[in-house]
Design a protein around this motif. Sequence first.
Motif, PDB file in Angstrom:
ATOM      1  N   UNK A  90       3.692  -7.355  68.001  1.00  0.00           N
ATOM      2  CA  UNK A  90       2.723  -6.784  66.823  1.00  0.00           C
ATOM      3  C   UNK A  90       2.925  -5.408  66.572  1.00  0.00           C
ATOM      4  N   UNK A  91       3.792  -4.761  67.069  1.00  0.00           N
ATOM      5  CA  UNK A  91       3.841  -3.439  66.721  1.00  0.00           C
ATOM      6  C   UNK A  91       4.340  -2.861  65.333  1.00  0.00           C
ATOM      7  N   UNK A  92       5.151  -3.662  64.930  1.00  0.00           N
ATOM      8  CA  UNK A  92       5.760  -3.549  63.352  1.00  0.00           C
ATOM      9  C   UNK A  92       4.475  -3.631  62.448  1.00  0.00           C
ATOM     10  N   UNK A  93       3.783  -4.621  62.786  1.00  0.00           N
ATOM     11  CA  UNK A  93       2.638  -4.874  61.880  1.00  0.00           C
ATOM     12  C   UNK A  93       1.623  -3.794  61.802  1.00  0.00           C
ATOM     13  N   UNK A  94       1.212  -3.340  62.926  1.00  0.00           N
ATOM     14  CA  UNK A  94       0.652  -2.264  63.337  1.00  0.00           C
ATOM     15  C   UNK A  94       0.837  -0.895  62.401  1.00  0.00           C
ATOM     16  N   UNK A  95       2.339  -0.563  62.753  1.00  0.00           N
ATOM     17  CA  UNK A  95       2.721   0.491  62.175  1.00  0.00           C
ATOM     18  C   UNK A  95       2.880   0.318  60.812  1.00  0.00           C
ATOM     19  N   UNK A  96       2.877  -0.762  60.215  1.00  0.00           N
ATOM     20  CA  UNK A  96       2.909  -0.933  58.715  1.00  0.00           C
ATOM     21  C   UNK A  96       1.594  -0.707  58.066  1.00  0.00           C
ATOM     22  N   UNK A  97       0.475  -0.896  58.774  1.00  0.00           N
ATOM     23  CA  UNK A  97      -0.875  -0.779  58.534  1.00  0.00           C
ATOM     24  C   UNK A  97      -1.213   0.872  58.470  1.00  0.00           C
ATOM     25  N   UNK A  98      -0.478   1.849  59.067  1.00  0.00           N
ATOM     26  CA  UNK A  98      -0.700   3.069  59.262  1.00  0.00           C
ATOM     27  C   UNK A  98      -0.508   3.647  57.785  1.00  0.00           C
ATOM     28  N   UNK A  99      -1.266   4.368  57.087  1.00  0.00           N
ATOM     29  CA  UNK A  99      -1.035   4.834  55.779  1.00  0.00           C
ATOM     30  C   UNK A  99      -0.140   6.116  55.861  1.00  0.00           C
ATOM     31  N   UNK A 100       0.705   5.970  54.633  1.00  0.00           N
ATOM     32  CA  UNK A 100       1.838   7.136  54.662  1.00  0.00           C
ATOM     33  C   UNK A 100       1.417   8.360  54.064  1.00  0.00           C
ATOM     34  N   UNK A 101       1.962   9.597  54.392  1.00  0.00           N
ATOM     35  CA  UNK A 101       1.391  10.855  54.016  1.00  0.00           C
ATOM     36  C   UNK A 101       1.768  11.128  52.515  1.00  0.00           C
ATOM     37  N   UNK A 102       2.835  10.509  52.442  1.00  0.00           N
ATOM     38  CA  UNK A 102       3.654  10.758  51.206  1.00  0.00           C
ATOM     39  C   UNK A 102       3.935  11.924  50.863  1.00  0.00           C
ATOM     40  N   UNK A 103       3.498  12.511  49.502  1.00  0.00           N
ATOM     41  CA  UNK A 103       3.811  13.944  49.141  1.00  0.00           C
ATOM     42  C   UNK A 103       3.000  15.076  50.024  1.00  0.00           C
ATOM     43  N   UNK A 104       1.986  14.730  50.834  1.00  0.00           N
ATOM     44  CA  UNK A 104       1.129  15.731  51.746  1.00  0.00           C
ATOM     45  C   UNK A 104       1.851  15.750  53.000  1.00  0.00           C
ATOM     46  N   UNK A 105       2.831  15.048  53.236  1.00  0.00           N
ATOM     47  CA  UNK A 105       3.443  15.213  54.599  1.00  0.00           C
ATOM     48  C   UNK A 105       3.750  16.775  54.753  1.00  0.00           C
ATOM     49  N   UNK A 106       4.657  17.419  53.908  1.00  0.00           N
ATOM     50  CA  UNK A 106       4.681  18.728  54.025  1.00  0.00           C
ATOM     51  C   UNK A 106       3.647  19.650  54.327  1.00  0.00           C
ATOM     52  N   UNK A 107       2.664  19.566  53.442  1.00  0.00           N
ATOM     53  CA  UNK A 107       1.633  20.290  53.629  1.00  0.00           C
ATOM     54  C   UNK A 107       0.721  20.041  54.952  1.00  0.00           C
ATOM     55  N   UNK A 108       0.799  18.725  55.427  1.00  0.00           N
ATOM     56  CA  UNK A 108       0.176  18.442  56.699  1.00  0.00           C
ATOM     57  C   UNK A 108       1.031  19.244  57.663  1.00  0.00           C
ATOM     58  N   UNK A 109       2.210  19.005  57.662  1.00  0.00           N
ATOM     59  CA  UNK A 109       3.236  19.924  58.765  1.00  0.00           C
ATOM     60  C   UNK A 109       2.833  21.202  58.895  1.00  0.00           C
ATOM     61  N   UNK A 110       2.603  21.843  57.686  1.00  0.00           N
ATOM     62  CA  UNK A 110       2.299  23.354  57.595  1.00  0.00           C
ATOM     63  C   UNK A 110       1.095  23.758  58.372  1.00  0.00           C
ATOM     64  N   UNK A 111       0.103  22.890  58.013  1.00  0.00           N
ATOM     65  CA  UNK A 111      -1.371  23.132  58.509  1.00  0.00           C
ATOM     66  C   UNK A 111      -1.300  23.119  60.127  1.00  0.00           C
ATOM     67  N   UNK A 112      -0.583  21.849  60.647  1.00  0.00           N
ATOM     68  CA  UNK A 112      -0.498  21.769  61.944  1.00  0.00           C
ATOM     69  C   UNK A 112       0.286  23.117  62.669  1.00  0.00           C
TER      70      UNK A 112
END
Length: 90
Positions: free
Chosen positions: A52-74
């Motif tokens: 079931x893991x693949x379908x669970x991971x597929x349901x997690x939203x992608x950060x898309x363009x916000x990924x770099x901003x999120x990484x800086x915030x962390x």
Amino acid sequence: MEEINATQAARHFSDLLNRVAYQGASFELTRGGRRIARLVPAGPPKRVEVSELNSIFDGIPSLGDDAESFERDIADAQATLVPDGDPWDD
């Protein structure tokens, strides 16, 4: 989720805990007709199968363009943290 008033919950607490632990039951406790608490199982309601893991991971939203901003915030948040001292050191 079953609704039960606080007085009934107090009188049958052991039974409620057994139903939560062994049957996975959940209860909303009320007082004066208002919801005041929930009694739910502590762990996940069911085990997750590896298949079931693949379908669970597929349901997690992608950060898309916000990924770099999120990484800086962390990184910024981690930089401001003060590590806990060892309680055994004086």
